[in-house]
Design an enzyme around this catalytic site. Structure first.
Site, PDB file in Angstrom:
ATOM      1  CB  ILE A  40     -31.875   0.239  17.911  1.00  0.00           C
ATOM      2  CG1 ILE A  40     -32.386   0.298  19.336  1.00  0.00           C
ATOM      3  CG2 ILE A  40     -31.799  -1.184  17.386  1.00  0.00           C
ATOM      4  CD1 ILE A  40     -33.835  -0.114  19.469  1.00  0.00           C
ATOM      5  CG  ASN A  97     -27.186  -5.231   4.452  1.00  0.00           C
ATOM      6  OD1 ASN A  97     -26.126  -5.530   3.891  1.00  0.00           O
ATOM      7  ND2 ASN A  97     -27.227  -4.882   5.726  1.00  0.00           N
ATOM      8  CB  VAL A 106     -35.628  -3.348   8.573  1.00  0.00           C
ATOM      9  CG1 VAL A 106     -36.876  -2.468   8.535  1.00  0.00           C
ATOM     10  CG2 VAL A 106     -35.189  -3.582  10.019  1.00  0.00           C
ATOM     11  CG  HIS A 110     -32.432   0.306   5.825  1.00  0.00           C
ATOM     12  ND1 HIS A 110     -33.322  -0.711   5.583  1.00  0.00           N
ATOM     13  CD2 HIS A 110     -31.362  -0.277   6.424  1.00  0.00           C
ATOM     14  CE1 HIS A 110     -32.824  -1.847   6.022  1.00  0.00           C
ATOM     15  NE2 HIS A 110     -31.621  -1.616   6.529  1.00  0.00           N
ATOM     16  CG  HIS A 112     -26.766   0.206   7.426  1.00  0.00           C
ATOM     17  ND1 HIS A 112     -27.018  -0.280   8.692  1.00  0.00           N
ATOM     18  CD2 HIS A 112     -27.532  -0.548   6.589  1.00  0.00           C
ATOM     19  CE1 HIS A 112     -27.868  -1.286   8.628  1.00  0.00           C
ATOM     20  NE2 HIS A 112     -28.196  -1.470   7.354  1.00  0.00           N
TER      21      HIS A 112
HETATM   22  P1  5GP Z   1     -30.530  -4.344   7.764  1.00  0.00           P
HETATM   23  O1  5GP Z   1     -29.934  -5.611   8.296  1.00  0.00           O
HETATM   24  O2  5GP Z   1     -31.981  -4.534   7.396  1.00  0.00           O
HETATM   25  O3  5GP Z   1     -29.716  -3.741   6.652  1.00  0.00           O
HETATM   26  O4  5GP Z   1     -30.444  -3.275   8.926  1.00  0.00           O
HETATM   27  C1  5GP Z   1     -31.471  -3.062   9.843  1.00  0.00           C
HETATM   28  C2  5GP Z   1     -30.919  -2.207  10.943  1.00  0.00           C
HETATM   29  O5  5GP Z   1     -31.990  -1.701  11.688  1.00  0.00           O
HETATM   30  C3  5GP Z   1     -30.001  -2.963  11.933  1.00  0.00           C
HETATM   31  O6  5GP Z   1     -28.714  -2.341  11.952  1.00  0.00           O
HETATM   32  C4  5GP Z   1     -30.743  -2.815  13.264  1.00  0.00           C
HETATM   33  O7  5GP Z   1     -29.860  -2.623  14.364  1.00  0.00           O
HETATM   34  C5  5GP Z   1     -31.632  -1.615  13.030  1.00  0.00           C
HETATM   35  N1  5GP Z   1     -32.859  -1.606  13.815  1.00  0.00           N
HETATM   36  C6  5GP Z   1     -33.703  -2.660  13.999  1.00  0.00           C
HETATM   37  N2  5GP Z   1     -34.768  -2.272  14.746  1.00  0.00           N
HETATM   38  C7  5GP Z   1     -34.571  -0.961  15.044  1.00  0.00           C
HETATM   39  C8  5GP Z   1     -35.328  -0.014  15.802  1.00  0.00           C
HETATM   40  O8  5GP Z   1     -36.386  -0.288  16.358  1.00  0.00           O
HETATM   41  N3  5GP Z   1     -34.818   1.245  15.877  1.00  0.00           N
HETATM   42  C9  5GP Z   1     -33.645   1.603  15.261  1.00  0.00           C
HETATM   43  N4  5GP Z   1     -33.230   2.855  15.425  1.00  0.00           N
HETATM   44  N5  5GP Z   1     -32.899   0.720  14.562  1.00  0.00           N
HETATM   45  C10 5GP Z   1     -33.360  -0.542  14.444  1.00  0.00           C
END
Ligand code: 5GP
Length: 125
Positions: A40, A97, A106, A110, A112
């Protein structure tokens, strides 16, 4: 079950909601093992998230508790997404991460996929 003292899986995390279809996403791929969709808040011209369907809160959890089939299925899905998006010629970066120091936001495991321009050094100086 969570492993190594990790917190329990939170069924209300945003990726659990996306996997259930409770909230929308810009889907690019799905199979039995994984769902892939655009981030997003993209940090590169192409920024796709690939999430396993299983309830794993992080790489630590997934790598310790997922079945061999889930691990193989997720890894193959990750590669398939990159191939389908035509990223192999120019290259791409995969980031996962895990935990506080990584900035994981999150709590559903996952990866990236970042691509679309030279991505520079892996970490800021
Ligand atoms: P993290 O920091 O956990 O590795 O990455 C979480 C990712 O999820 C971030 O890059 C953030 O922009 C993305 N993200 C958070 N909320 C949403 C959402 O509602 N939809 C989508 N498509 N991505 C999200």
């Amino acid at each position: 079950m969570p492993v190594n003292g990790l917190p329990p899986y939170d069924d209300d995390n945003i990726f659990a909601k996306i996997l259930r279809g409770d909230i929308p996403c810009r889907k690019v791929f799905e199979d039995e093992w994984a769902l892939a969709f655009h981030d997003i808040a993209p940090q590169a011209p192409l920024h796709v998230l690939v999430v396993p369907r299983g309830r794993y809160c992080s790489f630590a959890d997934f790598s310790a508790a997922a079945s061999p089939e889930e691990i193989a299925g997720f890894t193959r899905a990750l590669g398939q997404v990159a191939r389908d998006l035509g990223l192999e010629a120019d290259g791409y970066r995969i980031i996962a991460n895990m935990g506080e120091h990584s900035g994981q936001e999150v709590p559903h495991y996952h990866a990236h996929i970042l691509a679309g321009r030279p991505l520079g050094k892996m970490l800021p100086a």
